[in-house]
Design a protein around this motif. Structure first.
Motif, PDB file in Angstrom:
ATOM      1  N   ALA A  73       0.831  -1.212   0.000  1.00 45.53           N
ATOM      2  CA  ALA A  73       0.000   0.000   0.000  1.00 45.53           C
ATOM      3  C   ALA A  73       0.858   1.251   0.000  1.00 45.53           C
ATOM      4  N   ASP A  74       1.977   1.215   0.713  1.00 41.05           N
ATOM      5  CA  ASP A  74       2.880   2.374   0.754  1.00 41.05           C
ATOM      6  C   ASP A  74       3.438   2.681  -0.625  1.00 41.05           C
ATOM      7  N   VAL A  75       3.920   1.643  -1.295  1.00 40.00           N
ATOM      8  CA  VAL A  75       4.511   1.820  -2.627  1.00 40.00           C
ATOM      9  C   VAL A  75       3.465   2.373  -3.585  1.00 40.00           C
ATOM     10  N   ARG A  76       2.318   1.730  -3.621  1.00 44.05           N
ATOM     11  CA  ARG A  76       1.264   2.140  -4.559  1.00 44.05           C
ATOM     12  C   ARG A  76       0.702   3.525  -4.222  1.00 44.05           C
ATOM     13  N   MET A  77       0.526   3.815  -2.931  1.00 42.98           N
ATOM     14  CA  MET A  77      -0.049   5.090  -2.522  1.00 42.98           C
ATOM     15  C   MET A  77       0.844   6.266  -2.915  1.00 42.98           C
ATOM     16  N   VAL A  78       2.118   6.162  -2.611  1.00 40.75           N
ATOM     17  CA  VAL A  78       3.039   7.267  -2.905  1.00 40.75           C
ATOM     18  C   VAL A  78       3.199   7.453  -4.412  1.00 40.75           C
ATOM     19  N   LEU A  79       3.368   6.362  -5.124  1.00 46.48           N
ATOM     20  CA  LEU A  79       3.530   6.464  -6.572  1.00 46.48           C
ATOM     21  C   LEU A  79       2.286   7.064  -7.232  1.00 46.48           C
ATOM     22  N   SER A  80       1.120   6.591  -6.854  1.00 49.00           N
ATOM     23  CA  SER A  80      -0.108   7.113  -7.473  1.00 49.00           C
ATOM     24  C   SER A  80      -0.390   8.552  -7.038  1.00 49.00           C
ATOM     25  N   TYR A  81      -0.063   8.889  -5.780  1.00 49.70           N
ATOM     26  CA  TYR A  81      -0.272  10.265  -5.305  1.00 49.70           C
ATOM     27  C   TYR A  81       0.548  11.254  -6.136  1.00 49.70           C
ATOM     28  N   TRP A  82       1.836  10.972  -6.301  1.00 50.00           N
ATOM     29  CA  TRP A  82       2.681  11.923  -7.022  1.00 50.00           C
ATOM     30  C   TRP A  82       2.382  11.939  -8.516  1.00 50.00           C
ATOM     31  N   ASP A  83       1.922  10.832  -9.066  1.00 51.45           N
ATOM     32  CA  ASP A  83       1.502  10.842 -10.469  1.00 51.45           C
ATOM     33  C   ASP A  83       0.240  11.701 -10.620  1.00 51.45           C
ATOM     34  N   MET A  84      -0.677  11.594  -9.661  1.00 53.02           N
ATOM     35  CA  MET A  84      -1.886  12.416  -9.689  1.00 53.02           C
ATOM     36  C   MET A  84      -1.535  13.900  -9.531  1.00 53.02           C
ATOM     37  N   ALA A  85      -0.657  14.220  -8.591  1.00 52.47           N
ATOM     38  CA  ALA A  85      -0.252  15.608  -8.394  1.00 52.47           C
ATOM     39  C   ALA A  85       0.402  16.161  -9.664  1.00 52.47           C
ATOM     40  N   ALA A  86       1.232  15.355 -10.299  1.00 53.69           N
ATOM     41  CA  ALA A  86       1.864  15.777 -11.551  1.00 53.69           C
ATOM     42  C   ALA A  86       0.823  15.989 -12.645  1.00 53.69           C
ATOM     43  N   SER A  87      -0.216  15.170 -12.662  1.00 54.36           N
ATOM     44  CA  SER A  87      -1.304  15.342 -13.627  1.00 54.36           C
ATOM     45  C   SER A  87      -2.004  16.684 -13.425  1.00 54.36           C
ATOM     46  N   LEU A  88      -2.177  17.067 -12.174  1.00 48.86           N
ATOM     47  CA  LEU A  88      -2.797  18.369 -11.892  1.00 48.86           C
ATOM     48  C   LEU A  88      -1.937  19.504 -12.454  1.00 48.86           C
ATOM     49  N   VAL A  89      -0.633  19.359 -12.340  1.00 49.73           N
ATOM     50  CA  VAL A  89       0.277  20.356 -12.907  1.00 49.73           C
ATOM     51  C   VAL A  89       0.185  20.334 -14.431  1.00 49.73           C
ATOM     52  N   GLU A  90       0.259  19.145 -15.014  1.00 50.65           N
ATOM     53  CA  GLU A  90       0.210  19.017 -16.476  1.00 50.65           C
ATOM     54  C   GLU A  90      -1.062  19.598 -17.073  1.00 50.65           C
ATOM     55  N   ASN A  91      -2.154  19.494 -16.338  1.00 50.13           N
ATOM     56  CA  ASN A  91      -3.447  19.957 -16.843  1.00 50.13           C
ATOM     57  C   ASN A  91      -3.798  21.382 -16.413  1.00 50.13           C
ATOM     58  N   GLY A  92      -2.843  22.071 -15.812  1.00 51.73           N
ATOM     59  CA  GLY A  92      -3.010  23.485 -15.508  1.00 51.73           C
ATOM     60  C   GLY A  92      -3.745  23.813 -14.231  1.00 51.73           C
ATOM     61  N   ALA A  93      -4.078  22.818 -13.415  1.00 52.81           N
ATOM     62  CA  ALA A  93      -4.777  23.093 -12.156  1.00 52.81           C
ATOM     63  C   ALA A  93      -3.835  23.707 -11.125  1.00 52.81           C
ATOM     64  N   ILE A  94      -2.541  23.399 -11.246  1.00 55.97           N
ATOM     65  CA  ILE A  94      -1.512  23.940 -10.363  1.00 55.97           C
ATOM     66  C   ILE A  94      -0.411  24.499 -11.251  1.00 55.97           C
ATOM     67  N   ASP A  95       0.017  25.690 -10.946  1.00 53.62           N
ATOM     68  CA  ASP A  95       1.091  26.320 -11.707  1.00 53.62           C
ATOM     69  C   ASP A  95       2.377  25.497 -11.587  1.00 53.62           C
ATOM     70  N   ARG A  96       2.987  25.182 -12.714  1.00 56.67           N
ATOM     71  CA  ARG A  96       4.192  24.349 -12.752  1.00 56.67           C
ATOM     72  C   ARG A  96       5.324  24.938 -11.909  1.00 56.67           C
ATOM     73  N   LYS A  97       5.633  26.202 -12.091  1.00 57.04           N
ATOM     74  CA  LYS A  97       6.735  26.809 -11.344  1.00 57.04           C
ATOM     75  C   LYS A  97       6.453  26.794  -9.848  1.00 57.04           C
ATOM     76  N   MET A  98       5.235  27.135  -9.476  1.00 54.16           N
ATOM     77  CA  MET A  98       4.886  27.130  -8.062  1.00 54.16           C
ATOM     78  C   MET A  98       5.041  25.722  -7.481  1.00 54.16           C
ATOM     79  N   PHE A  99       4.553  24.714  -8.214  1.00 57.91           N
ATOM     80  CA  PHE A  99       4.646  23.337  -7.749  1.00 57.91           C
ATOM     81  C   PHE A  99       6.098  22.913  -7.593  1.00 57.91           C
ATOM     82  N   GLN A 100       6.901  23.181  -8.600  1.00 60.97           N
ATOM     83  CA  GLN A 100       8.298  22.774  -8.557  1.00 60.97           C
ATOM     84  C   GLN A 100       9.082  23.544  -7.499  1.00 60.97           C
ATOM     85  N   ASP A 101       8.701  24.793  -7.248  1.00 65.88           N
ATOM     86  CA  ASP A 101       9.358  25.565  -6.197  1.00 65.88           C
ATOM     87  C   ASP A 101       9.036  25.010  -4.813  1.00 65.88           C
TER      88      ASP A 101
END
Length: 123
Positions: free
Chosen positions: A29-57
């Motif tokens: 569950a730890d492996v799957r949870m962390v991997l899927s969480y960060w992939d989802m967060a990255a998707s939010l960035v890719e789709n413009g819901a979160i500013d890329r620079k702000m996220f990366q900062d």
């Protein structure tokens, strides 16, 4: 999630078999949870819901996660029949300026930190 994130710091598979064992073992569950969480967060960035620079900062943990899964992504995608597994995380990490240096340097620092902690615990 905090326990899962703590596990990822020390989870350091060297082969795809070790990664799969992590996905199937007691920390599955730890492996799957962390991997899927960060992939989802990255998707939010890719789709413009979160500013890329702000996220990366504001975030660096996704780089750790990507660095640890990167060598195994092609095989994992093939094994699970999912060509998009981790794709958002991959795109976000590789979009960093000097991505290779950042990813490799982050992984090296984390491995050094974990080794020092282990040495201190054994001293």
């Amino acid at each position: 999630m905090r326990d899962a994130r703590n596990f990822w710091i020390t989870f350091d598979p060297q082969t795809v078999e070790e990664f799969i064992a992590g996905m199937a073992g007691p920390h599955s569950a730890d492996v799957r949870m962390v991997l899927s969480y960060w992939d989802m967060a990255a998707s939010l960035v890719e789709n413009g819901a979160i500013d890329r620079k702000m996220f990366q900062d504001a975030n660096g943990e996704y780089i750790i996660v990507y660095a640890k899964v990167e060598p195994f992504l092609p095989k994992l995608r093939e094994m699970f029949g999912n060509p998009n597994m981790g794709i958002h995380l991959e795109r976000l990490a590789l979009s960093l300026p000097n991505a290779r240096e950042v990813i490799d340097g982050t992984l090296k620092r984390i491995r050094t930190m974990v080794a020092r902690r282990a040495e201190s615990a054994n001293a």
